[in-house]
Design an enzyme around this catalytic site. Structure first.
Site, short mmCIF file in Angstrom:
data_model
loop_
_atom_site.label_atom_id
_atom_site.label_comp_id
_atom_site.label_asym_id
_atom_site.label_seq_id
_atom_site.Cartn_x
_atom_site.Cartn_y
_atom_site.Cartn_z
N HIS B 266 -13.20 -88.47 23.33
CA HIS B 266 -12.37 -87.68 22.42
C HIS B 266 -10.98 -87.43 23.01
O HIS B 266 -9.95 -87.79 22.41
CB HIS B 266 -13.08 -86.35 22.15
N GLU B 267 -10.95 -86.84 24.19
CA GLU B 267 -9.65 -86.54 24.82
C GLU B 267 -8.92 -87.85 25.13
O GLU B 267 -7.69 -87.91 25.08
CB GLU B 267 -9.83 -85.70 26.09
N HIS B 270 -6.83 -88.83 22.22
CA HIS B 270 -5.57 -88.06 22.24
C HIS B 270 -4.61 -88.66 23.27
O HIS B 270 -3.42 -88.84 23.01
CB HIS B 270 -5.84 -86.61 22.66
N GLU B 296 -5.68 -85.39 16.03
CA GLU B 296 -7.14 -85.30 16.02
C GLU B 296 -7.77 -86.57 15.47
O GLU B 296 -8.87 -86.96 15.86
CB GLU B 296 -7.58 -84.07 15.21
#
Lengths: 501, 501
Positions: B266-267, B270, B296
């Site tokens: 997830h990160e 980003h 996001e």
């Protein structure tokens, strides 16, 4: 309201902001030294340039000039803290107003870049990478010396920045004295040709366990890890950004147990100084060590006078045996004491023994003088370095990472800084001498009980921060000015016993 | 020289300085989140206050006002980057000029303190510690809404800060649509009462090996670890301070292997966004994601659409078996796929499955609305929270650290931020749908080959940074505005297959 009160309020508000900007810059340096990606150097140096620009603007402006003049004319009416602060900032103001802001900002950006390049050059043992940066740093220092003006040698200016009132003339006397007593002592030791086994220190000591012992040692010494941080970096350093936030680093070598431990003791001494300033000084420019020499005295007293003493080592060895049973199983106290206090010419300053340490400083002092007065050229630096190392220590660096590139200082423009390391040892010996008159230092260290020693230093040295200046402080504590006799006495006594001279 | 050129130069110089101050503030937050001693919070929040004061002064002054007006009148003459930058900063200027500087500075100091207190409150599961800070944060938000003015609901203002053009009315429609399709889907799954074994995910997985796999995964995805840093923090986050310096954190749980891995994915999404802005944008306010929802979408597409896909998991499992042979020995692909994609109402948002995730967001959205319009009181928050969790998910938090205290956002004043998480999933599904028309996404993922997918995102999304705004960008890429249909289609298709509905 008194006529000076508005000036005092403006002054204090600006000083508070300057402090916060300097806090922020320190954090960027901390980040850069503890794991930041190299590729981020440009963005960081731009940010540092902007922060230092604001810092400059806050300090150097007509309002501040007027306010400082008003306050200097009303010094007697001020409280002690404000009085010292005004005098210190006035000195800083006078120093800075002579350097154009544009130069000041470019120099700060250069320094940020230069220390990253140095790290890379050191890793690659490639002086050529670092050479253009060092040349530029020295050019700036010479330019700044002309802007600022100086008496006698331009180098006086830079020593004075770190040690108030010190000069080339005084340093020459200082090193002459040390040379006169330490060189003969070193010769006697060499003639003794004593075999000391240090192999057991070079076994495998895991980073994790070294870290564990380092933290334990810091705790014994009196460093509050809840109000600080221990991390790893290429070159160990201490950074107290606030009484309640003091950071230090060490560097672990898995095949050399002593290196990180005593470097932690060293940085721990600095860090304890930073944690124990009087709360009245918090958030001001007086919440710092009074001079580099004095700061170094606190690291040296913990590293050498305390942690490498026979008394403490007799306490420490059994503790270490619990953590490293296999590596230290057959090691007797005498063997341990001799190995830790081994005298042996070596290449790396921060790993040098107490006795040869001052020769490392003397060498750097001579080179700095030469670079500043032009008698040594940057391009010849590796050769000059290697020749001096050979002359003083009888050995030759295998490459520049173990030679001229070993220290971070020059990449950060820290000329005049090295001599304060030797001054630190001298202050430390003088303080330890007087401490012994009031406390059974040896008895405490035998029990690993640093409390009374640290407390003595808290009361006599730490609490004052930069409120008392070096000469004033050493005289307050010992009744006399810095006297290198105590340092030489200490070394002679210690090594005469160790080597059975 | 054109009449507006002097204004443009001044504007750019100020923007550059603002960027550097914001870089510095980010570094202080990074430091605070990755190991800084808690005791340093006061000094840090003072520094942040000072930095934000300078930032405010640079942005809000008569010269900037004049320059912005000059530039707004000459928009057509500017290059695209300058044009967008001027418009963005003008919007920011208008927003800020309505808040008095003193309030702005106090609020920033409050936020710094409040997030430290939140961390402590969470650790102690003690909402009472955090309550006064949250109350004060909300008071400021309400005060600022009055200063700034708003249409309809004051909450519109705060959504708009994170997602240009979004409103309470639109969000109500958005969540209504999701509710209409996901709640029935969830019910069908519950009725199925399928037993899925996840015990093997809860065996002991060492932090060190999880860290190793996390870094490997980041590499596959296309994150350049040489221009970034992965660390651990309480709440995982990503911070791109520069194209060449992008940091992300994760949080390892040794008894839960999936948590850190997919939070890293997830990160990582980003972080890849932050690393791939066009170099022309470097050092400007356009070197950032175009909106929170879009940011996001990049984390969600990597975490869910890619890394939790059947295709990628079939590649990933054998790799994981090499690292954790003992723990995963008997695990078949079906068992792994089912466990990773398990649908189960749970307490912690960041560990929620894809399907229930939007309910977590819906709950927060409703609470935020209530706190802002006064229908929910801070003192009742734990009760309100627990009731809603029970209503939507059928479970009850054992304490507030697993309930109302679980997220950092409110402590940082991030109201209106949560809804963008759900918007992100919707953008992600829409992008993945259109990507599949050009690339064999499934085939790539089966071979762990992220390259074509990441490259597609680089070209279609990342390079533009904030140069193209969300509506413009999604339309450029997909030929239509945000459409939640793709998200619902994706979820229905995925879970119908997984649960054999």
């Amino acid at each position: 309201m008194q006529s000076y009160e508005a000036a005092l309020n403006r002054f204090k508000e600006a000083e508070h902001k300057i402090h916060s900007l300097s806090y922020s810059t320190s954090m960027l340096f901390w980040d850069a030294s503890t794991g930041a990606p190299k590729s981020g150097a440009d963005a960081r140096s731009q940010a540092i340039g902007v922060l230092s620009g604001f810092q400059y603007q806050l300090l150097v402006n007509e309002q501040m000039n007027e306010d400082l003049n008003t306050l200097m004319a009303n010094l007697d009416a001020l409280e002690e803290i404000d009085r010292v602060l005004v005098k210190d900032i006035k000195k800083e103001y006078d120093k800075l107003t002579k350097i154009p802001m544009d130069d000041f900002q470019k120099y700060n950006m250069l320094i940020s870049k230069s220390s990253m390049v140095w790290e890379d050059a050191k890793a690659k043992a490639d002086f050529a990478l670092f050479k253009p940066y060092l040349t530029e740093v020295i050019d700036y220092l010479l330019k700044f010396a002309e802007y600022r003006g100086y008496e006698g040698h331009p180098y006086n200016l830079y020593i004075g920045d770190y040690e108030d009132g010190m000069s080339v003339d005084q340093l020459n006397v200082f090193f002459d004295e040390l040379r006169a007593r330490i060189v003969p002592l070193l010769k006697k030791i060499a003639l003794k040709n004593k075999h000391i086994d240090t192999d057991f220190l070079k076994k495998h000591y895991s980073k994790e366990l070294q870290d564990k012992v380092s933290r334990e040692l810091l705790g014994w010494m009196g460093f509050d890890l809840d109000k600080g941080q221990l991390k790893e970096s290429v070159h160990p350093f201490t950074m107290g950004v606030d009484i309640d936030d003091v950071r230090l680093t060490t560097h672990y070598y898995e095949e050399d147990m002593a290196s990180a431990l005593f470097s932690t003791a060293h940085e721990g001494g600095h860090a304890i100084y930073e944690q124990n300033f009087d709360r009245k000084l918090q958030g001001t420019a007086l919440a710092q060590g009074t001079s580099n020499g004095f700061h170094e005295s606190q690291s040296r007293i913990f590293e050498n006078n305390f942690c490498k003493s026979e008394a403490f080592l007799s306490y420490f060895l059994p503790k270490l045996k619990e953590v490293f049973p296999e590596q230290l199983e057959t090691v007797t106290f005498d063997k341990f004491n001799e190995a830790i206090n081994l005298v042996e010419p070596s290449l790396i300053r921060i790993e040098a023994d107490e006795l040869t340490y001052s020769l490392h400083i003397m060498l750097r002092y001579e080179i700095e003088l030469g670079l500043i007065d032009g008698s040594i050229k940057v391009e010849n630096l590796p050769d000059v370095w290697n020749q001096k190392v050979k002359d003083y220590l009888g050995i030759t660096p295998p490459d520049d990472s173990k030679g001229v590139l070993q220290d971070v200082h020059w990449s950060e423009g820290l000329f005049g800084y090295f001599p304060t390391y030797a001054l630190g040892s001298a202050y430390a010996a003088q303080l330890a001498h007087y401490m012994s008159k009031e406390i059974d230092v040896e008895g405490c260290l035998k029990n690993g009980n640093f409390k009374p020693l640290t407390k003595w230093l808290n009361q006599k040295v730490h609490q004052y921060g930069a409120l008392k200046k070096p000469n004033e402080l050493i005289e307050m504590i010992t009744g006399e000015r810095l006297n290198s006799k105590y340092y030489c006495d200490y070394l002679e006594s210690k090594y005469t016993k160790l080597y059975g001279l």
